[in-house]
Design an enzyme around this catalytic site. Structure first.
Site, PDB file in Angstrom:
ATOM      1  N   ASP A  45     -36.205 -14.403  39.024  1.00 57.03           N
ATOM      2  CA  ASP A  45     -35.742 -13.569  37.916  1.00 57.03           C
ATOM      3  C   ASP A  45     -34.306 -13.861  37.529  1.00 57.03           C
ATOM      4  OD1 ASP A  45     -38.019 -12.169  37.889  1.00 57.03           O
ATOM      5  OD2 ASP A  45     -37.218 -10.384  38.876  1.00 57.03           O
ATOM      6  N   LYS A  91     -36.565 -12.094  32.532  1.00 57.85           N
ATOM      7  CA  LYS A  91     -36.505 -10.673  32.813  1.00 57.85           C
ATOM      8  C   LYS A  91     -35.091 -10.161  32.805  1.00 57.85           C
ATOM      9  CE  LYS A  91     -40.495  -8.801  34.503  1.00 57.85           C
ATOM     10  NZ  LYS A  91     -40.661  -8.109  35.729  1.00 57.85           N
ATOM     11  N   MET A 126     -31.491   0.657  35.117  1.00 57.31           N
ATOM     12  CA  MET A 126     -31.695   0.319  33.696  1.00 57.31           C
ATOM     13  C   MET A 126     -31.220   1.432  32.768  1.00 57.31           C
ATOM     14  SD  MET A 126     -35.482  -1.349  34.122  1.00 57.31           S
ATOM     15  CE  MET A 126     -36.064  -0.258  35.394  1.00 57.31           C
TER      16      MET A 126
HETATM   17  N1  SAH Z   1     -35.956  -4.290  41.833  1.00 55.06           N
HETATM   18  C1  SAH Z   1     -34.563  -4.128  41.463  1.00 55.06           C
HETATM   19  C2  SAH Z   1     -34.404  -3.357  40.175  1.00 55.06           C
HETATM   20  C3  SAH Z   1     -34.829  -4.115  38.978  1.00 55.06           C
HETATM   21  S1  SAH Z   1     -34.638  -3.183  37.498  1.00 55.06           S
HETATM   22  C4  SAH Z   1     -33.825  -3.457  42.620  1.00 55.06           C
HETATM   23  O1  SAH Z   1     -34.455  -3.013  43.559  1.00 55.06           O
HETATM   24  O2  SAH Z   1     -32.600  -3.378  42.566  1.00 55.06           O
HETATM   25  C5  SAH Z   1     -33.114  -3.806  36.905  1.00 55.06           C
HETATM   26  C6  SAH Z   1     -32.010  -2.806  37.150  1.00 55.06           C
HETATM   27  O3  SAH Z   1     -31.555  -2.892  38.483  1.00 55.06           O
HETATM   28  C7  SAH Z   1     -30.787  -3.059  36.331  1.00 55.06           C
HETATM   29  O4  SAH Z   1     -30.924  -2.526  35.043  1.00 55.06           O
HETATM   30  C8  SAH Z   1     -29.736  -2.326  37.112  1.00 55.06           C
HETATM   31  O5  SAH Z   1     -29.829  -0.936  36.866  1.00 55.06           O
HETATM   32  C9  SAH Z   1     -30.195  -2.544  38.532  1.00 55.06           C
HETATM   33  N2  SAH Z   1     -29.470  -3.635  39.193  1.00 55.06           N
HETATM   34  C10 SAH Z   1     -29.961  -4.785  39.642  1.00 55.06           C
HETATM   35  N3  SAH Z   1     -28.994  -5.519  40.244  1.00 55.06           N
HETATM   36  C11 SAH Z   1     -27.874  -4.788  40.175  1.00 55.06           C
HETATM   37  C12 SAH Z   1     -26.538  -4.975  40.621  1.00 55.06           C
HETATM   38  N4  SAH Z   1     -26.161  -6.082  41.283  1.00 55.06           N
HETATM   39  N5  SAH Z   1     -25.639  -4.012  40.392  1.00 55.06           N
HETATM   40  C13 SAH Z   1     -26.000  -2.874  39.744  1.00 55.06           C
HETATM   41  N6  SAH Z   1     -27.232  -2.650  39.305  1.00 55.06           N
HETATM   42  C14 SAH Z   1     -28.171  -3.583  39.508  1.00 55.06           C
END
Ligand code: SAH
Length: 407
Positions: free
Chosen positions: A202, A224, A337
Site C-alpha cells: 500500500d 490506496k 481517516m
Molecule cells: N490499517 C491501518 C489503517 C488504515 S486506514 C492501521 O492499522 O493503522 C488509513 C488511516 O490510518 C489514515 O487515514 C490515518 O488516519 C491512519 N494512519 C496510518 N498511518 C498513520 C501514521 N503513520 N500516522 C498517523 N495516522 C496514520
C-alpha cells in the site's frame, strides 16, 4: 635473515621449498604463477612489480593497492560456501571485523549442509517438479539452518516436506507493517517479507519497509491513498488468489494492522472462498503508534477506561455523522481517516453530546521522524489546524486523556 618460525613450520609441514636470499630478476625465470611482494623497500617493490608486469605474471605488493593485480579478501571458509570480504585495500581492519561478524552469525554446520545439498539436488529435482515447490523446500531447509535450528537428513526433510505440502499451492500472508517506523515491524512480518515471491503493498507502507522484502520478489504497488486507488479491492483480492494458485507465496503488506480499517478481512474472506491457505499477521496500528508517539495514553487510571476506534470517512465516501451509541466521559475516541473531515467530525461529536471543550489531538505521521502533534478542544481545533496544516496520514484522539499531552 630468518623466516618467521610459524611460517617456516607451515612451509615445512606442507613440503614447500623456500630460499632466503636477496631479490634478483632471474628469480622470475621459472615463470611463477603469481608473486607476493612484501618488502619494506618501496623502490624494490616497484622494481619487482615492473619485472612481473614485463613477464605478465600476476602480482600483489602487500598494502599497495595500486601495485596489485589481485587481492586477498578476508575469508569465511565454510567450504563449499566461501565468503570473501574486501575493502579494496581501503580498510583491511574493517574487512576483518566484518568477516568476524559474519563468522559469528553463520552456524557451524552450514558448509556440511551445502555439501549434502549438492549431492541431493538431483533427487529433489526428480521428486519436486515445480520450481516454486523446490525453492520452498530449500528455503525451508536453509532458512532453519541459518536460524540455528537443527536440520535432519535431507531425505527425511524431503519426506516431511512432501507430506506437509502435497501440492505446489502458494499461500497468502496478510501482514501489518506497523504505522511507518521500520522498527515497529514484527519479527514475523520481517520473516514473511523475506520469503515472499510476490509483494502487494500500500501507499502507507514506507519505502524503507518495502526495501526489506525479498530482493527478487515481484513488488506490486496497489495504491490506496484516499481517492487514489491504483487497484480496486476486488482486483487486489483477485490478484492474491491468482498468484497463490500459481504456487506463489504472496505477501499482502498493509499499513498498521490489517484488521483495523485495513480491509484485511475482505482479503481473508477472498482466500477462504478460493480455498487458498493464508496467515494474518498483526501490525502496530496507527492509533497505538500515534498515542505512544505523542505521549497520550489511550486509557489511564481515573481518566479513561475504554477506547473506541472510529473512522472519519465511511465506505460511501461520506464523513463521520455522529456516534451510534452515547459517549461516556471516561472514554477515549480515536479516529482514522478523519483529517480531511475535521470540521464535520468535531461538529457531529458536539451534536452527539460531547462538550465543546473536550480535548482533541491530531497526530500526523505517527512514529515517523516527521511526526507532528496538534492539540486543542473540539471548538477550536479546526481553526488551529487551518493555521498549522498538519498533513495526512493522521489520527485524531478525543477525550480527557489528551490533557496528559506534554509536547
Ligand atoms: N490499517 C491501518 C489503517 C488504515 S486506514 C492501521 O492499522 O493503522 C488509513 C488511516 O490510518 C489514515 O487515514 C490515518 O488516519 C491512519 N494512519 C496510518 N498511518 C498513520 C501514521 N503513520 N500516522 C498517523 N495516522 C496514520
Amino acid at each position: 635473515k630468518r623466516l618467521d618460525k610459524d611460517f617456516a613450520l607451515f612451509l615445512d609441514s606442507h613440503g614447500y621449498d623456500y630460499f632466503i636470499k636477496s631479490y634478483d630478476k632471474t628469480d622470475l625465470n621459472n615463470s611463477p604463477a603469481l608473486i607476493i611482494c612484501a618488502t619494506d623497500d618501496n623502490g624494490l617493490n616497484r622494481q619487482v612489480y615492473d619485472d612481473a608486469k614485463a613477464l605478465n605474471i600476476a602480482i600483489n605488493v602487500v598494502d599497495t593497492p595500486e601495485l596489485c593485480d589481485f587481492i586477498f579478501p578476508a575469508i569465511v571458509d565454510r567450504s563449499p560456501v566461501v565468503i570473501g570480504v574486501s575493502s579494496n585495500g581501503k580498510a583491511p581492519v574493517l574487512a576483518r571485523l566484518i568477516r568476524a561478524k559474519i563468522e559469528s552469525v553463520l552456524p557451524s554446520g552450514i558448509g556440511e549442509l551445502a555439501e549434502k545439498a549438492g549431492q541431493f539436488r538431483q533427487t529433489i529435482k526428480d521428486k519436486l517438479h515445480d520450481i516454486n515447490h523446490r525453492r520452498h523446500f530449500w528455503e525451508g531447509v536453509f532458512g532453519r539452518s541459518l536460524q540455528g535450528e537443527s536440520v535432519g537428513e535431507l531425505a527425511d526433510e524431503l519426506a516431511k516436506f512432501t507430506h506437509d505440502n502435497p501440492n505446489p499451492v502458494g499461500e497468502v500472508y496478510i501482514v501489518g507493517a506497523g504505522a511507518g517506523d521500520v522498527d515497529l515491524l514484527t519479527f514475523k512480518a520481517l520473516r514473511l517479507m523475506q520469503q515472499a515471491d510476490v509483494v502487494l503493498y500500500d501507499a502507507l507502507v514506507s519505502p524503507e519497509i518495502v526495501d526489506l522484502c525479498r530482493r527478487d520478489s515481484d513488488k506490486i504497488f496497489v495504491g490506496k491513498k484516499r481517492s487514489n486507488h491504483a487497484k480496486s479491492q476486488e482486483e487486489i483480492n483477485e490478484l492474491l488468489v491468482r498468484y497463490a494458485k500459481a504456487g506463489k507465496r504472496v505477501l499482502r503488506l498493509k499499513g498498521g494492522d490489517p484488521f483495523v480499517f485495513g480491509r484485511g478481512g475482505e482479503e481473508m474472506l477472498a482466500c477462504q472462498a478460493a480455498g487458498v491457505p493464508y496467515q494474518v499477521v498483526s501490525g502496530i496500528t496507527s492509533a497505538l503508534a500515534g498515542a505512544s508517539g505523542a505521549g497520550i495514553p489511550l486509557t489511564h487510571r481515573g481518566v479513561a477506561t475504554s477506547v473506541r476506534f472510529l473512522t472519519g470517512c465511511y465506505r460511501t465516501g461520506e464523513s463521520f455523522d455522529g456516534l451510534t451509541s452515547p459517549y461516556h466521559a471516561d472514554e477515549t475516541l480515536v479516529f482514522y481517516m478523519g483529517l480531511h473531515a475535521l470540521e464535520d467530525l468535531t461538529q457531529n461529536l458536539i451534536k452527539s453530546g460531547l462538550a465543546t471543550d473536550t480535548p482533541i489531538a491530531i497526530v500526523a505521521n505517527a512514529s515517523l521522524p516527521h511526526q507532528q502533534v496538534l492539540t486543542g478542544i473540539l471548538s477550536d481545533i479546526v481553526a488551529k489546524q487551518n493555521e498549522a496544516g498538519l498533513p495526512a496520514p493522521a489520527i485524531i484522539i478525543v477525550g480527557k486523556v489528551v490533557g496528559l499531552y506534554r509536547g
